[in-house]
Scaffold this active site. Structure first.
Site, PDB file in Angstrom:
ATOM      1  N   ARG A 146       6.219   0.059  -6.453  1.00 26.80           N
ATOM      2  CA  ARG A 146       7.651   0.097  -6.762  1.00 26.80           C
ATOM      3  C   ARG A 146       8.518  -0.570  -5.696  1.00 26.80           C
ATOM      4  O   ARG A 146       9.718  -0.287  -5.586  1.00 26.80           O
ATOM      5  CB  ARG A 146       8.124   1.530  -7.024  1.00 26.80           C
ATOM      6  CG  ARG A 146       7.350   2.193  -8.164  1.00 26.80           C
ATOM      7  CD  ARG A 146       7.997   3.474  -8.632  1.00 26.80           C
ATOM      8  NE  ARG A 146       7.206   4.092  -9.685  1.00 26.80           N
ATOM      9  CZ  ARG A 146       7.227   3.738 -10.966  1.00 26.80           C
ATOM     10  NH1 ARG A 146       8.001   2.734 -11.358  1.00 26.80           N
ATOM     11  NH2 ARG A 146       6.479   4.356 -11.859  1.00 26.80           N
ATOM     12  N   MET A 147       7.939  -1.468  -4.922  1.00 23.66           N
ATOM     13  CA  MET A 147       8.712  -2.241  -3.959  1.00 23.66           C
ATOM     14  C   MET A 147       9.184  -3.525  -4.652  1.00 23.66           C
ATOM     15  O   MET A 147       8.918  -4.646  -4.217  1.00 23.66           O
ATOM     16  CB  MET A 147       7.872  -2.529  -2.714  1.00 23.66           C
ATOM     17  CG  MET A 147       7.469  -1.273  -1.969  1.00 23.66           C
ATOM     18  SD  MET A 147       6.267  -1.561  -0.637  1.00 23.66           S
ATOM     19  CE  MET A 147       7.215  -2.628   0.449  1.00 23.66           C
TER      20      MET A 147
END
Length: 210
Positions: A189-190
């Site tokens: 989720r970066m």
């Protein structure tokens, strides 16, 4: 059962979004890749409109043209979306290519395309699609499927050849972007987000936290 999953490293596009000073080249590159990889309607986009009193609505439409002015789609102007666009000419688009883990959001004002553009696109459609467009009071109540099929049969009898004229209330709209945001899925989720905002004849650009 969890409704979310973490994406293992290497399964997303690890390179992120390249720096660029305008959005159109990057859009064309992503769209070309989607056209080569997506099995169904890579030009599908969610169109969000809003009524004059503030009620939003959204639906999927197809992108049918793009140039340096904006993004073009077509519809029956008597439909809900057509009426909302005429009354409140601001809209948003969202492309989501799930298998590529990419998304593009676009916001801006909307204008009608020229009658010539609408005529040319309408003539390029299949005869069946033109017959359907002439026969449909899009978005209005329909008593039964049989009623629509009856109208289609009447239209086919009225226009037995290839010449099916464009209804005057059927045409195109062009969204003139004031904001374009590219979103790229990244591991854990970066995610990478690159946003462009219109500044006169050019663009300002920057990145956003995921």
């Amino acid at each position: 059962m969890s409704l979310t999953t973490e994406v293992p490293a290497g399964e997303a596009y690890a390179a992120g979004i390249p720096d660029t000073d305008e959005p159109y080249g990057l859009f064309e590159a992503w769209f070309a890749e989607a056209a080569a990889r997506e099995p169904n309607d890579p030009n599908a986009m969610c169109l969000a409109t809003c009524s004059p009193d503030g009620w939003p609505s959204a639906r999927m439409v197809l992108l049918k043209g793009r140039d340096d002015r904006g993004f073009v789609f077509y519809t029956n102007e008597h439909s809900r979306k057509g009426g909302e666009l005429l009354a409140n000419p601001r809209a948003a688009l969202c492309f989501h290519w799930k298998s590529m883990r990419r998304q593009i959001r676009i916001e801006g004002e909307v204008e009608r395309v020229t009658a010539g553009e609408s005529d040319a696109y309408f003539a390029s459609r299949s005869r069946g699609s033109r017959i359907s467009a002439v026969s449909s009071d899009q978005s209005r109540p329909l008593a039964s499927r049989a009623e629509f099929e009856r109208r289609v049969a009447e239209t086919e009898a009225r226009y037995p050849g290839e010449d099916v004229p464009r209804p005057p209330h059927w045409g195109g709209f062009r969204l003139l972007p004031r904001m374009v945001e590219f979103w790229q899925d990244m591991p854990y989720r970066m995610h990478d987000r690159l946003v462009f905002e219109r500044a006169g004849e050019g663009w300002t650009t920057g990145r956003l936290f995921p």
